[in-house]
Design an enzyme around this catalytic site. Structure first.
Site, PDB file in Angstrom:
ATOM      1  CG  ASP A  26     102.905 124.669  39.659  1.00  0.00           C
ATOM      2  OD1 ASP A  26     101.676 124.667  39.811  1.00  0.00           O
ATOM      3  OD2 ASP A  26     103.553 123.662  39.332  1.00  0.00           O
TER       4      ASP A  26
HETATM    5  C1  LAN Z   1      98.138 117.617  38.411  1.00  0.00           C
HETATM    6  C2  LAN Z   1      98.604 117.922  37.044  1.00  0.00           C
HETATM    7  C3  LAN Z   1      99.403 119.168  36.896  1.00  0.00           C
HETATM    8  C4  LAN Z   1     100.264 119.449  38.082  1.00  0.00           C
HETATM    9  C5  LAN Z   1     101.389 120.495  37.839  1.00  0.00           C
HETATM   10  C6  LAN Z   1     100.891 121.869  37.416  1.00  0.00           C
HETATM   11  C7  LAN Z   1     102.311 120.014  36.714  1.00  0.00           C
HETATM   12  C8  LAN Z   1     102.181 120.597  39.112  1.00  0.00           C
HETATM   13  O1  LAN Z   1     103.316 121.402  38.895  1.00  0.00           O
HETATM   14  C9  LAN Z   1     101.312 120.991  40.276  1.00  0.00           C
HETATM   15  C10 LAN Z   1     100.204 119.975  40.525  1.00  0.00           C
HETATM   16  C11 LAN Z   1      99.335 119.678  39.290  1.00  0.00           C
HETATM   17  C12 LAN Z   1      98.332 120.794  39.091  1.00  0.00           C
HETATM   18  C13 LAN Z   1      98.492 118.404  39.486  1.00  0.00           C
HETATM   19  C14 LAN Z   1      97.968 118.063  40.824  1.00  0.00           C
HETATM   20  C15 LAN Z   1      97.179 116.753  40.996  1.00  0.00           C
HETATM   21  C16 LAN Z   1      96.401 116.370  39.738  1.00  0.00           C
HETATM   22  C17 LAN Z   1      95.351 117.419  39.445  1.00  0.00           C
HETATM   23  C18 LAN Z   1      97.428 116.302  38.591  1.00  0.00           C
HETATM   24  C19 LAN Z   1      98.521 115.294  38.837  1.00  0.00           C
HETATM   25  C20 LAN Z   1      96.601 115.724  37.466  1.00  0.00           C
HETATM   26  C21 LAN Z   1      95.678 114.690  38.167  1.00  0.00           C
HETATM   27  C22 LAN Z   1      95.751 114.975  39.691  1.00  0.00           C
HETATM   28  C23 LAN Z   1      94.355 114.814  40.323  1.00  0.00           C
HETATM   29  C24 LAN Z   1      94.323 115.166  41.776  1.00  0.00           C
HETATM   30  C25 LAN Z   1      93.847 113.372  40.168  1.00  0.00           C
HETATM   31  C26 LAN Z   1      94.694 112.494  41.008  1.00  0.00           C
HETATM   32  C27 LAN Z   1      94.276 111.135  41.191  1.00  0.00           C
HETATM   33  C28 LAN Z   1      94.425 110.549  42.382  1.00  0.00           C
HETATM   34  C29 LAN Z   1      94.344 109.117  42.426  1.00  0.00           C
HETATM   35  C30 LAN Z   1      94.662 111.270  43.629  1.00  0.00           C
END
Ligand code: LAN
Length: 750
Positions: A471
């Protein structure tokens, strides 16, 4: 004052807590990469004045002037833009405090403690302030003195044990009254032994627990064939080494922590008995019996009898290689601040304090830290630059203001920023390999650390971070296309913006999007789904659900659908058939994903208000609206039934956890109200009255200078962890007010 209304987020800062001089903090923006600096000398301060954006992040008055009171929704949107424009950073994008999760700073602080590479005094002072400012004290979450999984959550063993430890490592004495309260809370929850896997892992590294308490994560799993992509390899590497802070036994602080974190005497704890012990407050996602059984086999059979030194060495060597590939493909920044400190530690263990890898990691950790008025925190990622910038551009193009001369320089800078953030290469070696095809297709290969092709895509924060997201590619592509096709309404042959990105580069982006569809028709986030959802039986995280493989999301699917839809309008001849099939299958999936009550469950924003807004946008691309579709009427009814008396919508994060609508305890939220208004306008909902009331609410909550204040947290991941998107309070009300004005004509909503 800007961050003023932080509903339910305030802990208790004592007036005697040390504090740095906030007028000395500056944010450096190096092509979108963010680092905060504390200026020590007067010359530096004079040479580098504090910007409005910095003041805003620090919760101070930005000096934005009061504006003429908005009489109409469009004027309110314009006032909002006037404020938001001042927050644009030097290289053309927007930034924000990306906080929420309460388990990230502990990884940072433990890693730096055991590698004896400290933070600066100013950073440490502010990290302490931040953790106290979000402690559950006073009226916050029952005031029991602990911390939860995320800032708004009730206390858990994970949050409390890890943040207590962090504060101690940062130098806070055990006798501080707030620390006493925290210990009380931890003991009420029966102590750190009942923490989840993750807490046990970090506390074993620190030498406060022993490795026997950690369920095995053997790197041998990575020697299995490629079709079983199951284990988190960084943990494996350190687990396999059973590495412990070498000074643990002699360090007085560690010895004190061994007394402070448990309800029983440390020396008498039989660690192995607590491998599966977990407090109900932490157990969002209980492990399956199958996994417990497999763990037992590993512990009783594999590790003591079958795991030879040669196998262990081979597995360690391979996981080390995977760590190095992740480092190479992300310039040592890693996917997120959750694995960055783990890779940092792995490089320290493998290559030592003076190695390039460790030093570079140590620098890069900095990029995940963010300064606020309440102190310094560790963000979920190294920012949200590309994502917020793409959405910000679209909130202006979507309301028909992008051609106006007064916005030209802001938008052109933003467009140029997106241009610099597109990936021009796949992961290391990919293009040279036999796997590479043009257009690229999703192929799974250990050779590239299992990474999806990325050339032509965009990521969430910056290009440096190295990962594309379906996205993020789509929203950036839309933003670029919308600006590059904006024309002067008086002479539509005249383009307002130069062609910053060529057709060639835009088609790469479409190629990437088309490569991301699953067999279901839906689209996931970082890659296509590569295994059965049945792999969830091996989910060992305890605190998170739905993490073993990628899932289809209505949000990501919609972003992709709307992006290729727009692309097709501009370039009708490129891969016409592929795009048609892609869209039909994707929108069909969206239809199937609708629940019986007419709603869609959101995975990245809270929750039904967020996903419903996306889903209705997908349907609108097929001309499916309120007038001709029962499904859309049904979706609108879901929202209308939940509108508050004040005209707004407010949904609690509990919706994400429970899968059922839960009202926000503080009532209507500006951001969620805006999502619903956008959703209903996408649906071409014909009645003005309910939307007018919602618009009035957004206008009433707007400040004199065009700003909206921070309300409840907006985002979510893994069902249980909330994460903040502070710019949503600008992006979506501006968009909703403008769309409303376009749709119903901009007569005053008095
Ligand atoms: C995010 C933040 C943004 C998010 C959106 C763009 C809003 C979404 O539409 C797609 C996925 C994404 C990019 C996303 C994926 C996983 C992230 C990067 C996070 C939730 C922010 C933090 C997370 C990251 C993997 C850290 C997770 C912690 C764990 C314990 C697995």
């Amino acid at each position: 004052h800007s961050n003023g209304r932080l509903r339910g987020q305030q802990g208790v800062l004592s007036p005697t807590d040390a504090k740095t001089d906030h007028s000395r903090w500056r944010l450096r923006d190096t092509n979108g990469v963010h680092t905060w600096h504390y200026l020590e000398s007067e010359e530096q301060i004079a040479a580098w004045p504090q910007s409005a954006a910095e003041l805003h992040y620090l919760g101070q008055d930005t000096g934005a002037p009061p504006l003429p009171k908005a009489a109409t929704p469009l004027q309110a949107a314009e006032n909002g833009i006037a404020f938001y424009e001042r927050m644009q950073l030097p290289t053309g994008h927007w930034g924000a405090e990306y906080g929420g999760p309460m388990f990230l700073m502990p990884g940072y602080v433990i890693t730096c403690y055991v590698t004896e590479s400290r933070f600066s005094q100013a950073e440490e002072t502010e990290m302490i302030r931040y953790l106290f400012s979000v402690q559950n004290l006073g009226t916050k979450n029952g005031g029991d003195g602990g911390w939860g999984l995320h800032v708004e959550a009730d206390s858990s063993v994970f949050g409390t044990a890890m943040n207590y430890t962090t504060l101690r490592l940062l130098g806070v004495p055990a006798e501080d009254p707030r620390m006493r309260r925290a210990r009380g809370c931890l003991y009420d929850l029966n102590g750190a032994l009942l923490g989840p896997h993750w807490a046990k892992w970090w506390l074993s590294v620190l030498g406060v627990m022993e490795w026997d308490v950690v369920n095995p994560v053997p790197p041998e799993l990575w020697l299995l064939p490629d079709w079983v992509p199951i284990a988190p390899y960084r943990w494996c590497y350190i687990w396999s080494k059973q590495w412990v802070y070498p000074k643990a036994d002699s360090d007085p602080l560690i010895r004190q922590l061994r007394q402070e974190l448990f309800t029983q005497s440390h020396d008498e704890i039989k660690w192995a008995r607590y491998r599966n012990a977990i407090s109900p407050a932490d157990n969002y996602h209980p492990k399956t019996h199958l996994l417990d059984f497999l763990n037992l086999i590993l512990v009783l059979l594999w590790i003591p009898f079958l795991r030879t030194a040669a196998i262990a060495r081979k597995a360690e060597a391979w996981t080390w290689k995977l760590i190095q590939m992740e480092d190479a493909n992300t310039d040592y920044g890693c996917l997120a601040t959750v694995n960055a400190p783990m890779n940092t530690l792995a490089c320290f263990v493998a290559e030592g304090l003076d190695s390039h890898s460790f030093k570079r990691h140590r620098e890069k950790l900095h990029e995940g830290m963010w300064m606020t008025g309440r102190g310094m925190l560790v963000c979920g990622t190294d920012g949200l630059q590309t994502w917020d910038t793409s959405l910000s551009i679209q909130s202006l193009t979507g309301i028909g203001l992008a051609h106006e001369a007064r916005y030209k320089s802001m938008l052109l800078e933003a467009l140029k920023f997106l241009e610099t953030q597109q990936f021009s290469e796949h992961c290391q070696g990919y293009e040279a390999s036999s796997l590479y095809s043009d257009p690229p297709t999703a192929k799974l290969s250990a050779q590239f650390a299992y990474r999806h092709p990325r050339k032509g895509g965009w990521g969430f924060s910056t290009k440096c971070q190295g990962y594309i997201v379906s996205d993020c590619v789509s929203e950036a592509l839309k933003a670029v296309l919308l600006l590059q096709t904006t024309t002067n309404p008086k002479d539509t042959s005249q383009k307002v913006f130069p062609e910053v990105m060529s057709f060639e580069r835009l088609r790469w982006a479409v190629d990437i999007i088309l490569s991301m569809q699953n067999d279901t028709g839906g689209i996931a986030s970082y890659e296509t789904r590569r295994g059965s959802t049945k792999l969830e039986v091996l989910n060992a995280a305890e605190v998170f659900g739905r993490i073993m493989v990628e899932y289809d999301y209505p949000e990501c699917t919609t972003s992709c659908v709307t992006a290729v839809h727009l692309f097709r309008q501009v370039y009708p001849d490129y891969r016409t058939k592929d795009i048609e099939t892609f869209m039909t299958r994707a929108v069909d999936w969206i239809r199937k994903d609708q629940r019986e009550d007419g709603s869609w469950y959101g995975s990245w924003g809270i929750c039904f208000t967020y996903a419903g807004f996306f889903a209705l946008e997908s349907l609108a691309t097929q001309g499916e609206t309120y007038a001709n579709s029962e499904r859309v009427q049904w979706a609108c009814k879901f929202f209308l039934d939940r509108q508050n008396a004040d005209g707004g919508w407010g949904e609690s994060y509990k919706s994400c956890e429970t899968g059922r609508w839960c009202d926000h305890p503080d009532g209507s939220q500006v951001v969620q109200t805006a999502w619903v208004v956008c959703a209903m306008l996408e649906a071409k909902f014909p009645h003005r009255e309910p939307l007018e009331r919602a618009v009035r609410l957004m206008m009433e909550r707007q400040q004199e200078n065009g700003e909206w204040l921070q309300e409840g947290i907006e985002g979510v991941f893994n069902k249980s962890c909330m994460i903040s998107f502070p710019n949503y309070k600008f992006i979506f009300p501006i968009k909703a007010l403008g769309m409303y004005a376009r749709h119903f004509s901009d007569a005053g909503a008095e």
